[in-house]
Design a protein around this motif. Structure first.
Motif, PDB file in Angstrom:
ATOM      1  N   THR A 157      48.508   6.145 -33.619  1.00 36.01           N
ATOM      2  CA  THR A 157      47.316   6.867 -32.981  1.00 36.01           C
ATOM      3  C   THR A 157      47.357   6.666 -31.538  1.00 36.01           C
ATOM      4  OG1 THR A 157      46.299   6.672 -35.188  1.00 36.01           O
ATOM      5  CG2 THR A 157      44.971   7.079 -33.181  1.00 36.01           C
ATOM      6  N   ASN A 171      36.855  14.963 -43.769  1.00 36.90           N
ATOM      7  CA  ASN A 171      38.245  15.544 -44.129  1.00 36.90           C
ATOM      8  C   ASN A 171      38.197  16.992 -44.813  1.00 36.90           C
ATOM      9  OD1 ASN A 171      40.841  13.653 -43.975  1.00 36.90           O
ATOM     10  ND2 ASN A 171      39.068  12.719 -43.984  1.00 36.90           N
ATOM     11  N   HIS A 225      41.740   3.247 -45.653  1.00 38.76           N
ATOM     12  CA  HIS A 225      42.224   3.653 -44.532  1.00 38.76           C
ATOM     13  C   HIS A 225      41.711   4.885 -44.064  1.00 38.76           C
ATOM     14  CE1 HIS A 225      44.859   0.589 -46.437  1.00 38.76           C
ATOM     15  NE2 HIS A 225      45.689   0.891 -45.596  1.00 38.76           N
ATOM     16  N   PHE A 226      40.887   5.787 -45.168  1.00 44.87           N
ATOM     17  CA  PHE A 226      40.215   7.194 -44.500  1.00 44.87           C
ATOM     18  C   PHE A 226      39.027   6.840 -43.565  1.00 44.87           C
ATOM     19  CE2 PHE A 226      39.126   5.419 -48.815  1.00 44.87           C
ATOM     20  CZ  PHE A 226      37.539   4.820 -48.420  1.00 44.87           C
ATOM     21  N   SER A 251      33.730  10.064 -44.499  1.00 45.56           N
ATOM     22  CA  SER A 251      35.157  10.522 -44.295  1.00 45.56           C
ATOM     23  C   SER A 251      35.667  11.747 -45.119  1.00 45.56           C
ATOM     24  CB  SER A 251      36.125   9.424 -44.400  1.00 45.56           C
ATOM     25  OG  SER A 251      35.924   8.667 -45.835  1.00 45.56           O
ATOM     26  N   PRO A 266      51.289   5.489 -44.255  1.00 48.11           N
ATOM     27  CA  PRO A 266      51.660   4.871 -43.077  1.00 48.11           C
ATOM     28  C   PRO A 266      52.967   4.195 -42.738  1.00 48.11           C
ATOM     29  CG  PRO A 266      49.463   4.137 -44.007  1.00 48.11           C
ATOM     30  CD  PRO A 266      50.189   4.910 -45.061  1.00 48.11           C
ATOM     31  N   VAL A 323      47.218  14.234 -46.695  1.00 46.45           N
ATOM     32  CA  VAL A 323      46.220  13.297 -46.340  1.00 46.45           C
ATOM     33  C   VAL A 323      44.781  13.657 -46.710  1.00 46.45           C
ATOM     34  CG1 VAL A 323      44.985  12.069 -44.476  1.00 46.45           C
ATOM     35  CG2 VAL A 323      47.600  12.065 -44.535  1.00 46.45           C
ATOM     36  N   LEU A 347      49.066   2.540 -38.497  1.00 43.49           N
ATOM     37  CA  LEU A 347      48.289   3.796 -38.150  1.00 43.49           C
ATOM     38  C   LEU A 347      47.715   3.686 -36.850  1.00 43.49           C
ATOM     39  CD1 LEU A 347      46.294   4.306 -41.408  1.00 43.49           C
ATOM     40  CD2 LEU A 347      48.138   5.582 -40.713  1.00 43.49           C
ATOM     41  N   HIS A 380      40.000   5.658 -38.814  1.00 44.26           N
ATOM     42  CA  HIS A 380      39.836   6.204 -37.459  1.00 44.26           C
ATOM     43  C   HIS A 380      38.369   6.735 -37.234  1.00 44.26           C
ATOM     44  CE1 HIS A 380      44.118   7.116 -38.220  1.00 44.26           C
ATOM     45  NE2 HIS A 380      44.479   7.523 -37.033  1.00 44.26           N
ATOM     46  N   THR A 402      42.529  11.711 -35.682  1.00 43.42           N
ATOM     47  CA  THR A 402      42.506  11.752 -37.478  1.00 43.42           C
ATOM     48  C   THR A 402      43.460  11.359 -37.897  1.00 43.42           C
ATOM     49  OG1 THR A 402      42.860  13.857 -37.769  1.00 43.42           O
ATOM     50  CG2 THR A 402      40.555  13.203 -36.919  1.00 43.42           C
ATOM     51  N   TYR A 403      43.471  10.762 -39.242  1.00 41.67           N
ATOM     52  CA  TYR A 403      44.657  10.308 -40.113  1.00 41.67           C
ATOM     53  C   TYR A 403      45.413  11.557 -40.559  1.00 41.67           C
ATOM     54  CZ  TYR A 403      46.766   7.323 -43.964  1.00 41.67           C
ATOM     55  OH  TYR A 403      47.655   6.894 -44.698  1.00 41.67           O
ATOM     56  N   LEU A 416      47.228   6.720 -49.436  1.00 47.56           N
ATOM     57  CA  LEU A 416      46.611   6.678 -48.298  1.00 47.56           C
ATOM     58  C   LEU A 416      46.880   5.101 -47.641  1.00 47.56           C
ATOM     59  CD1 LEU A 416      43.290   7.978 -49.125  1.00 47.56           C
ATOM     60  CD2 LEU A 416      44.914   8.962 -47.688  1.00 47.56           C
TER      61      LEU A 416
END
Length: 443
Positions: free
Chosen positions: A84, A336, A244-245, A332, A396, A108, A80, A248, A91-92, A391
């Protein structure tokens, strides 16, 4: 383009170009603060379900699985961050949009909503269990407040949780930068260590007194069904390591991506040690009688004043730990939801009415859901088999295989392929086994 531009402001530190003023900005987060925030995002409620996985898998396979999942998580986070840094997304969801367009972005966001909202509800359920007890299927246990003061209207589940939401969770949810939560995250990690330390002392004491059961090193495979039941423990550990959320949001406040990679690796080692320790000592202490929520085991009659004090300390420290984890996942989740519903609006942190509205709605929904839902084990299995595994591993790996920036090596593609295959197979078996068990119970 407009959406990416709108969301880039607060996340600009992930980009390679930094002005001299930005480089000197005091808003940059510290690596230590990132370690605390990442560790708190990981530990969450997973710590109290890990001992139950040792009962299902046996000690050796469970500890091995903790290490394997931690290693895979490290690889997936590195994927990730590398993509990025090579692209424009901060952002994811934006990262998935670069590879798979609008569908990838929405996928996502939906998975983050399912995972984080589910975890927030789980946290409130556990906090309610600790403070006011629960009565699943007619056999209940009292909460700490009820044991201390008796059963009154003010320590019933609905009122106790309302006080927690209004005077603890709501103020913490108003912070608009994750770095502002570094001190509460540090306290949260410390409380998790206290939880493990007290559990270990109780387990060692019980061991010397001959009150412990010998843990099974390997699972008992008596029937074909029990073999497939082993897969139901995998989603629990996957969920326990899914953060993972927040990669970022936390990484964007650091100076460079390498700092985030270092913070993640330190956190993964710390959390793997904590998970393994509580798994061993919890299973040693309660044996096969251990519950999916180990806190339920700690409300048993200890037979002594010191034992009762330790039990209450464990439960209260963990409840406070979850209160401090809550704002990290809420952060997060809120971001989102805003990115999905208002992609062209100004940054959420600068839009107070929208910020407050989403925050209040999420807290209200989580509160009422926690009052209505009594059991958390099914939450962990469902999220770990669906949104969390997407996620943590599938998304990924999919980004790496798509390789829109041409930076994936052959080794990356092999690892990504294996990651997807393992995730899909284990999740499919776990879902099928859970549905089969549910059908048998109803029958």
């Amino acid at each position: 383009m407009k959406s990416a531009k709108t969301n880039a402001g607060a996340l600009a530190p992930l980009l390679p170009e930094l002005s001299s003023q930005e480089a000197k900005a005091p808003r940059r987060a510290s690596v230590l603060g990132a370690v605390f925030n990442v560790s708190t995002s990981i530990i969450g409620a997973g710590i109290m379900s890990i001992p139950a996985t040792l009962k299902v898998l046996g000690v050796a396979p469970a500890l091995g699985l903790i290490v394997i999942i931690a290693l895979l998580v490290d690889v997936s986070v590195e994927f990730l961050l590398r993509f990025t840094h090579s692209g424009r997304s901060t952002t994811y969801a934006g990262l998935m949009a670069e590879s798979y367009g609008w569908i990838g972005s929405v996928a996502v966001q939906i998975c983050v909503m399912i995972t984080n909202l589910g975890c927030l509800i789980i946290y409130l359920i556990i906090i309610g269990d600790v403070l006011s007890g629960n009565q699943p299927e007619g056999t209940g246990h009292l909460g700490v407040l009820q044991e201390w003061f008796g059963i009154h209207w003010w320590n019933l589940r609905a009122f106790a949780l309302l006080i927690v939401v209004l005077f603890v969770l709501f103020p913490l949810a108003l912070f608009r930068r994750l770095e502002s939560l570094r001190f509460t995250s540090a306290i949260s990690v410390l409380l998790a260590v206290v939880f493990v330390a007290i559990s270990s002392v109780m387990a060692i004491s019980a061991l010397f007194e001959g009150k412990t059961q010998t843990p099974r090193l390997l699972p008992e495979l008596n029937t074909q069904t029990s073999f497939f039941d082993l897969f139901t423990a995998v989603p629990v550990i996957v969920t326990a390591f899914t953060f993972h959320f927040n990669v970022h949001p936390i990484g964007s406040e650091l100076g460079k991506p390498s700092d985030m990679i270092s913070a993640v690796r330190v956190s993964l080692v710390l959390c793997a040690v904590i998970y393994s320790s509580i798994g061993i000592f919890g299973y040693l202490l309660f044996g096969d009688s251990i519950m999916p929520d180990i806190l339920v085991n700690f409300d048993q009659n200890s037979g002594s004043a010191v034992g009762a004090l330790l039990n209450d300390t464990v439960r209260l420290s963990y409840a406070l730990h979850l209160m401090l984890v809550f704002p990290l996942l809420n952060f997060s989740l809120r971001a989102n939801i805003d990115e999905l519903l208002f992609p062209k609006r100004p940054l959420l942190a600068t839009a107070t009415p929208r910020f407050m509205s989403i925050t209040v709605i999420l807290l209200v929904f989580s509160y009422f859901a926690a009052i209505a839902i009594p059991n958390i084990w099914y939450f962990f299995q469902f999220m770990g088999s669906t949104s969390a595994v997407c996620l943590a591993f599938i998304f990924p790996a999919a980004i790496t295989l798509r390789d829109v920036h041409g930076i994936s090596t052959r080794k990356d593609r092999v690892i990504a392929t294996i990651m997807i295959i393992l995730a899909v197979v284990t999740s499919s078996v776990a879902i099928s086994t859970n549905l089969y068990s549910l059908f048998l119970n109803k029958k």
